[in-house]
Design a protein around this motif. Sequence first.
Motif, short mmCIF file in Angstrom:
data_model
loop_
_atom_site.label_atom_id
_atom_site.label_comp_id
_atom_site.label_asym_id
_atom_site.label_seq_id
_atom_site.Cartn_x
_atom_site.Cartn_y
_atom_site.Cartn_z
N ASP B 14 0.87 -1.18 0.00
CA ASP B 14 0.00 0.00 0.00
C ASP B 14 0.90 1.22 0.00
N ILE B 15 0.82 2.01 -1.06
CA ILE B 15 1.73 3.14 -1.20
C ILE B 15 0.90 4.43 -1.30
N SER B 16 1.40 5.45 -0.63
CA SER B 16 0.75 6.74 -0.75
C SER B 16 1.36 7.45 -1.96
N TYR B 17 0.62 7.48 -3.07
CA TYR B 17 1.19 8.03 -4.31
C TYR B 17 0.10 8.52 -5.24
N THR B 18 0.31 9.68 -5.82
CA THR B 18 -0.51 10.10 -6.97
C THR B 18 0.45 10.66 -8.00
N GLY B 19 0.16 10.41 -9.28
CA GLY B 19 1.05 10.85 -10.35
C GLY B 19 1.08 9.81 -11.45
N PRO B 20 1.94 10.02 -12.45
CA PRO B 20 1.98 9.06 -13.56
C PRO B 20 2.63 7.74 -13.15
N ILE B 21 2.20 6.67 -13.82
CA ILE B 21 2.74 5.34 -13.55
C ILE B 21 4.25 5.31 -13.75
N ARG B 22 4.70 6.02 -14.79
CA ARG B 22 6.14 6.08 -15.09
C ARG B 22 6.98 6.38 -13.83
N ASP B 23 6.52 7.32 -13.01
CA ASP B 23 7.29 7.72 -11.83
C ASP B 23 7.04 6.82 -10.61
N LEU B 24 5.99 6.02 -10.69
CA LEU B 24 5.73 5.06 -9.62
C LEU B 24 6.68 3.86 -9.73
N LEU B 25 6.99 3.49 -10.98
CA LEU B 25 7.77 2.27 -11.23
C LEU B 25 9.12 2.21 -10.47
N PRO B 26 9.93 3.27 -10.52
CA PRO B 26 11.21 3.20 -9.80
C PRO B 26 11.04 3.00 -8.29
N LEU B 27 9.89 3.42 -7.75
CA LEU B 27 9.66 3.26 -6.31
C LEU B 27 9.55 1.79 -5.92
N VAL B 28 9.20 0.93 -6.90
CA VAL B 28 9.11 -0.51 -6.61
C VAL B 28 10.15 -1.30 -7.41
N ASP B 29 11.26 -0.62 -7.74
CA ASP B 29 12.40 -1.23 -8.44
C ASP B 29 12.08 -1.74 -9.84
N TYR B 30 11.18 -1.08 -10.53
CA TYR B 30 10.92 -1.43 -11.93
C TYR B 30 11.12 -0.18 -12.79
N GLY B 31 11.05 -0.37 -14.11
CA GLY B 31 11.16 0.75 -15.04
C GLY B 31 10.25 0.50 -16.22
N VAL B 32 10.20 1.46 -17.13
CA VAL B 32 9.32 1.35 -18.30
C VAL B 32 9.65 0.11 -19.14
N GLU B 33 10.94 -0.23 -19.21
CA GLU B 33 11.35 -1.36 -20.05
C GLU B 33 11.18 -2.71 -19.35
N THR B 34 10.99 -2.68 -18.04
CA THR B 34 11.01 -3.96 -17.31
C THR B 34 9.66 -4.37 -16.71
N ALA B 35 8.62 -3.55 -16.94
CA ALA B 35 7.31 -3.90 -16.40
C ALA B 35 6.19 -3.60 -17.39
N VAL B 36 5.19 -4.48 -17.38
CA VAL B 36 3.92 -4.16 -18.04
C VAL B 36 2.96 -3.88 -16.90
N VAL B 37 2.25 -2.75 -16.99
CA VAL B 37 1.44 -2.31 -15.85
C VAL B 37 -0.06 -2.42 -16.16
N LEU B 38 -0.78 -3.03 -15.23
CA LEU B 38 -2.23 -3.09 -15.34
C LEU B 38 -2.82 -2.16 -14.28
#
Lengths: 312, 65
Positions: B14-38
């Motif tokens: 459970d993360i307190s976050y608002t903003g684009p998915i792109r900037d959420l990914l690094p917070l959970v050790d992923y990036g645009v090239e390494t995750a598909v997001v649903l």
Amino acid sequence: MKCKCGHEAVYFRRYSGQHLCSKCFSRSIMKKFKDTIRTNKLMERGDHIVCGVSGGKDSLVLLYLYDKLREKLQFELTALTIDEGIAGYRDLSIPFVRKACKDLGVDLHIRSFKEDYGYSLDEVTTMKERLGACSYCGVFRRNILNRHARELGADRLALGHNLDDEAQVILMNLLRGDVSRFGRTGTFYRDVHPKFVPRIKPLREIPEKEIVLYAILNGIDFDFEECPYAPEAFRDDVRDFLNEMEEKRPGTKHSLLKTYDKIYPIMNERFTPESISTCEVCGEPSISSLCKKCEMLKKIEDSLSGQASPRI
Amino acid sequence: MVKVVLLRERRILDISYTGPIRDLLPLVDYGVETAVVLKNGSPVEEEEEVTEGDEIKIVPVVSGG
């Protein structure tokens, strides 16, 4: 953002600047698959395609695309799965293959290291002095896939390598200075031995991320575990570097493959032997009188029979 | 709070976050090239905004081998 057809986009293809909806995205993947086959003359009408299927996303997407192609083109399709004997990994991915083959009505053949060589990969890794697991697995898998594909009467052995796999291998061979391997990653193979079934890679221009997305959008269930033996420092570094570059400069992976494809014919001509001989033990194609697989097996047998606990 | 489901890691955060998915990914050790997001069950572009109550599923790009 909207797709050019007006529907909501589910994917931004950064290297081409396109926003794509689910339908247009899936259509573009099918098109890329067909174009790769057509441009590189990877198959002919009536061919028997044996598809190597592991249960991971790449090979299941490949099988699914071939199945769809059957609606347009007449050819025979068979799935071949190799069980390397990796507990907690391959035993969990094979059910995905069984389900896909049942759903699509594709014949499935499963062969194993244990059955063919007498040892599972897990057993091989109990050797005291040994190479990395991937070294054995790579040699064994190539041998077993080729042999069984040939026995099934395959005209082509189709494998699910994607753009990321190809880009990584090209860069790894380049950085390692492995020039002879560098000449073996292309789209076609010269027929150097009658016992070789030509290997084809129709997904080699499709990024790994797009394969995952295609599987999700088309309801293809796959195993998203990573092989426990897979973490390999060098490949991980190269993968991280390519992903970082791709993020900064979209299209990097495609450019690398395109550059490679242009120099490949020269590399292949220069570094592939005109013909290769036959292994004196197993009769399979080999560079020397004893093939790599038989050489490895001999060492494994020597090592593991010595290590075995005495029988009473 | 945003619920982030990490499929490979079998973890739910459970993360307190608002903003684009792109900037959420690094917070959970992923990036645009390494995750598909649903987002709430459907694949979305990385520029898509995440808001309170969303469920974000991270499908790893790298698997198999």
